[in-house]
Design an enzyme around this catalytic site. Structure first.
Site, PDB file in Angstrom:
ATOM      1  N   TYR A 142       1.321  -0.978  -0.136  1.00 51.21           N
ATOM      2  CA  TYR A 142      -0.273  -0.136  -0.177  1.00 51.21           C
ATOM      3  C   TYR A 142       1.365   1.318  -0.374  1.00 51.21           C
ATOM      4  O   TYR A 142       1.783   0.760   0.540  1.00 51.21           O
ATOM      5  CB  TYR A 142      -0.652  -0.048   1.026  1.00 51.21           C
ATOM      6  CG  TYR A 142      -1.932   1.482   1.239  1.00 51.21           C
ATOM      7  CD1 TYR A 142      -2.696   1.321   0.417  1.00 51.21           C
ATOM      8  CD2 TYR A 142      -1.767   2.106   2.750  1.00 51.21           C
ATOM      9  CE1 TYR A 142      -3.841   2.479   0.971  1.00 51.21           C
ATOM     10  CE2 TYR A 142      -2.747   3.066   2.399  1.00 51.21           C
ATOM     11  CZ  TYR A 142      -3.458   3.902   1.903  1.00 51.21           C
ATOM     12  OH  TYR A 142      -4.223   4.214   1.884  1.00 51.21           O
ATOM     13  N   ASP A 237       9.302   2.885   0.165  1.00 48.80           N
ATOM     14  CA  ASP A 237       8.143   3.914   1.249  1.00 48.80           C
ATOM     15  C   ASP A 237       7.823   3.234   2.227  1.00 48.80           C
ATOM     16  O   ASP A 237       8.202   2.026   3.117  1.00 48.80           O
ATOM     17  CB  ASP A 237       7.258   3.684   0.365  1.00 48.80           C
ATOM     18  CG  ASP A 237       5.519   3.620   1.462  1.00 48.80           C
ATOM     19  OD1 ASP A 237       5.843   5.007   1.671  1.00 48.80           O
ATOM     20  OD2 ASP A 237       4.745   3.862   0.331  1.00 48.80           O
ATOM     21  N   LYS A 265       3.665   8.536   8.622  1.00 49.64           N
ATOM     22  CA  LYS A 265       3.404   8.221  10.663  1.00 49.64           C
ATOM     23  C   LYS A 265       4.518   8.855  11.553  1.00 49.64           C
ATOM     24  O   LYS A 265       3.550  10.851  11.863  1.00 49.64           O
ATOM     25  CB  LYS A 265       3.400   6.898  10.020  1.00 49.64           C
ATOM     26  CG  LYS A 265       2.014   6.592   9.173  1.00 49.64           C
ATOM     27  CD  LYS A 265       1.538   5.294   9.146  1.00 49.64           C
ATOM     28  CE  LYS A 265       0.451   4.669   8.456  1.00 49.64           C
ATOM     29  NZ  LYS A 265       0.529   3.903   7.445  1.00 49.64           N
TER      30      LYS A 265
HETATM   31  C1  LIG Z   1       0.229   4.573   5.503  1.00 48.46           C
HETATM   32  C2  LIG Z   1       0.765   4.878   4.641  1.00 48.46           C
HETATM   33  C3  LIG Z   1       0.822   5.548   3.411  1.00 48.46           C
HETATM   34  C4  LIG Z   1      -0.348   6.328   3.227  1.00 48.46           C
HETATM   35  O1  LIG Z   1      -0.253   7.032   4.399  1.00 48.46           O
HETATM   36  P1  LIG Z   1      -1.356   7.990   4.603  1.00 48.46           P
HETATM   37  O2  LIG Z   1      -1.081   9.797   5.628  1.00 48.46           O
HETATM   38  O3  LIG Z   1      -2.754   7.362   5.785  1.00 48.46           O
HETATM   39  O4  LIG Z   1      -1.963   9.374   3.888  1.00 48.46           O
HETATM   40  C5  LIG Z   1       1.240   4.912   2.275  1.00 48.46           C
HETATM   41  N1  LIG Z   1       2.672   4.187   2.458  1.00 48.46           N
HETATM   42  C6  LIG Z   1       2.775   3.405   3.470  1.00 48.46           C
HETATM   43  C7  LIG Z   1       3.371   2.311   3.536  1.00 48.46           C
HETATM   44  C8  LIG Z   1       1.404   4.013   4.854  1.00 48.46           C
HETATM   45  O5  LIG Z   1       1.660   2.485   5.568  1.00 48.46           O
END
Ligand SMILES: *Cc1c(COP(=O)(O)O)cnc(C)c1O
Length: 430
Positions: A142, A237, A265
């Site tokens: 994701y 990511d 995060k």
């Molecule tokens: C949570 C997450 C996102 C998206 O971040 P948001 O602040 O919810 O838009 C992207 N990549 C990873 C790996 C994530 O866990």
């Protein structure tokens, strides 16, 4: 005091599903989500006055627990001076300096307001850097909810049994190549066929949005070699793992030489902050230095920056990463015997842990490393476990595909309490 049930009915009148993010609606486990009133340390209190020990931690950001003193103080102090200026502020530079010092990938960073913005901006930069349009991601990873990434992406979608979202133009998803994780042959094959068209490969450092699926070092070596050979950027990511699994995140821990990296995060300390960063030669292409446009009214606002800075400073001062690993090991020690009991009862549950991140894979004897190997039968068992655990006063994310997070507010006696709850709830999943 209104009950969560009443509050949820009210919410559904004015918000789709009553929520601001789909998985919060409890559709995959059933029931009504509690409305949270407050949190302190590792516990949250609901509007109905119930208390839960919390393994969600706002889905990753709350590495210090709820309402940690240094973050609350920093935000309060910053708010008193103004919440947003739309002009440079010192805290931005300080947070950027901290990130660039700790990250092995980022020479420079650009702040945005979410992980979603970070990945969509990094993709634009990679396309500009290579002059290519298509890119590759992995099944189960994701990267936020921007159109190009909503192809076989993460728990929210897997839980709904969808591989994609309505409303994404075919012309957009046609540029997204999706490969299985843990599969060197698929990787080599794709590059042999399409290598010259690929702007970038996006990968979750430790895939943690569809179970917890860490990849083997040989797989990483091949990925880095193929991207380099074909002139594609490797974009890692680290929105979950950044500043959680190690001081410099996963890239530092695993020695991955990425081109670009995305954060979110933890770097916002519970406020909406994201960032993308990388080698100077790429970041110099970002506007106003270069032609890749990307902007934000609230980007780099002093509240988010203050919360992020206070979080990273506390982590560094307390050598938090060692403590998180100790906590993880202590938690594992308590859980493994409980899983052994389920195994002996003929109801296996596999375990996976990476530092302070953990995942229980229901109906599997061994934890898988790719999305297709996660048994879909486990979701039903998870639902029974989830509700049993909630009645014992412990909260985990309401989906079989979500991981749990430990945080620095937790003590061994909190883990004892949680383990006692797991011991009662796990047999009820059979
Ligand atoms: C949570 C997450 C996102 C998206 O971040 P948001 O602040 O919810 O838009 C992207 N990549 C990873 C790996 C994530 O866990």
């Amino acid at each position: 005091m209104s009950s969560s049930q009443d509050l949820f009915s009210r919410a559904t009148e004015v918000m789709p599903g009553g929520v601001s993010s789909p998985v919060r609606a409890y559709r995959s486990v059933g029931g009504t989500p509690p409305f949270l009133l407050s949190g302190k340390g590792c516990r949250v209190t609901t509007e109905d006055g119930r208390e839960y020990l919390d393994f969600i931690g706002s889905w990753g950001p709350l590495i210090l627990g709820h309402a940690p003193e240094p973050v609350v103080e920093a935000v309060r102090e910053a708010a008193g001076r103004g919440t947003s200026f739309g002009a440079p502020c010192l805290a931005e530079t300080e947070l950027a300096e901290t990130i660039c010092r700790l990250s092995p990938v980022a020479d420079k960073v650009r702040f945005v307001n979410s992980g979603t913005e970070a990945t969509m901006s990094a993709l634009r930069l990679a396309r500009a850097a290579t002059g290519r349009d298509s890119f590759v991601k992995f099944d189960g990873c994701y990267h936020g909810h921007a159109d190009p990434f909503l192809v076989k992406a993460g728990s929210g979608l897997a839980t709904f049994g969808e591989s994609s979202s309505a409303g994404v133009p075919e012309a957009t998803s046609a540029l997204t190549g999706v490969l299985p994780l843990d599969d060197e042959a698929a990787l080599s094959g794709w590059f042999a066929a399409h290598g010259q068209e690929i702007a970038a490969v996006f990968v979750e450092s430790i895939p943690a949005n569809c179970g917890l699926l860490p990849q083997r070092p040989e797989w990483w070596r091949l990925l880095r070699a193929l991207t380099e050979e074909h002139g594609a950027l490797l974009i890692v990511d680290e929105v979950i793992t950044g500043f959680r699994v190690a001081a410099g995140g996963f890239c530092a821990q695993a020695g991955i030489d990425a081109d670009l990296v995305t954060y979110g995060k933890v770097i916002g300390g519970g406020l909406p902050v994201g960032a993308y960063g990388g080698r100077k030669k790429w970041m110099d292409m970002v506007s106003p230095d270069g032609g890749v446009y990307q902007a934000g009214t609230l980007s780099g606002n002093p509240l988010g920056m203050a919360a992020g800075l206070a979080t990273l400073r506390t982590l560094e001062q307390e050598n938090a990463w060692q403590r998180l690993e100790e906590l993880g090991a202590a938690w594992e020690q308590r859980i493994l015997p409980l899983l052994q009991i389920e195994q002996e009862a003929g109801a296996p549950i596999a375990w996976r842990r990476e530092g302070s991140i953990f995942w229980l894979c229901f109906d599997a004897a061994e934890a898988p490393r790719d999305f297709a190997s996660i048994p879909s039968s486990g979701a039903e068992r998870f639902g029974r476990f989830f509700h049993a655990l909630m009645s014992e006063g412990v909260m985990v994310a309401p989906s079989a595909y979500e991981v749990g997070f430990l945080n620095l507010a937790m003590t061994e006696s909190d883990l004892d309490q949680a383990a006692a709850a797991f011991a009662k709830a796990l047999p009820q999943s059979r």
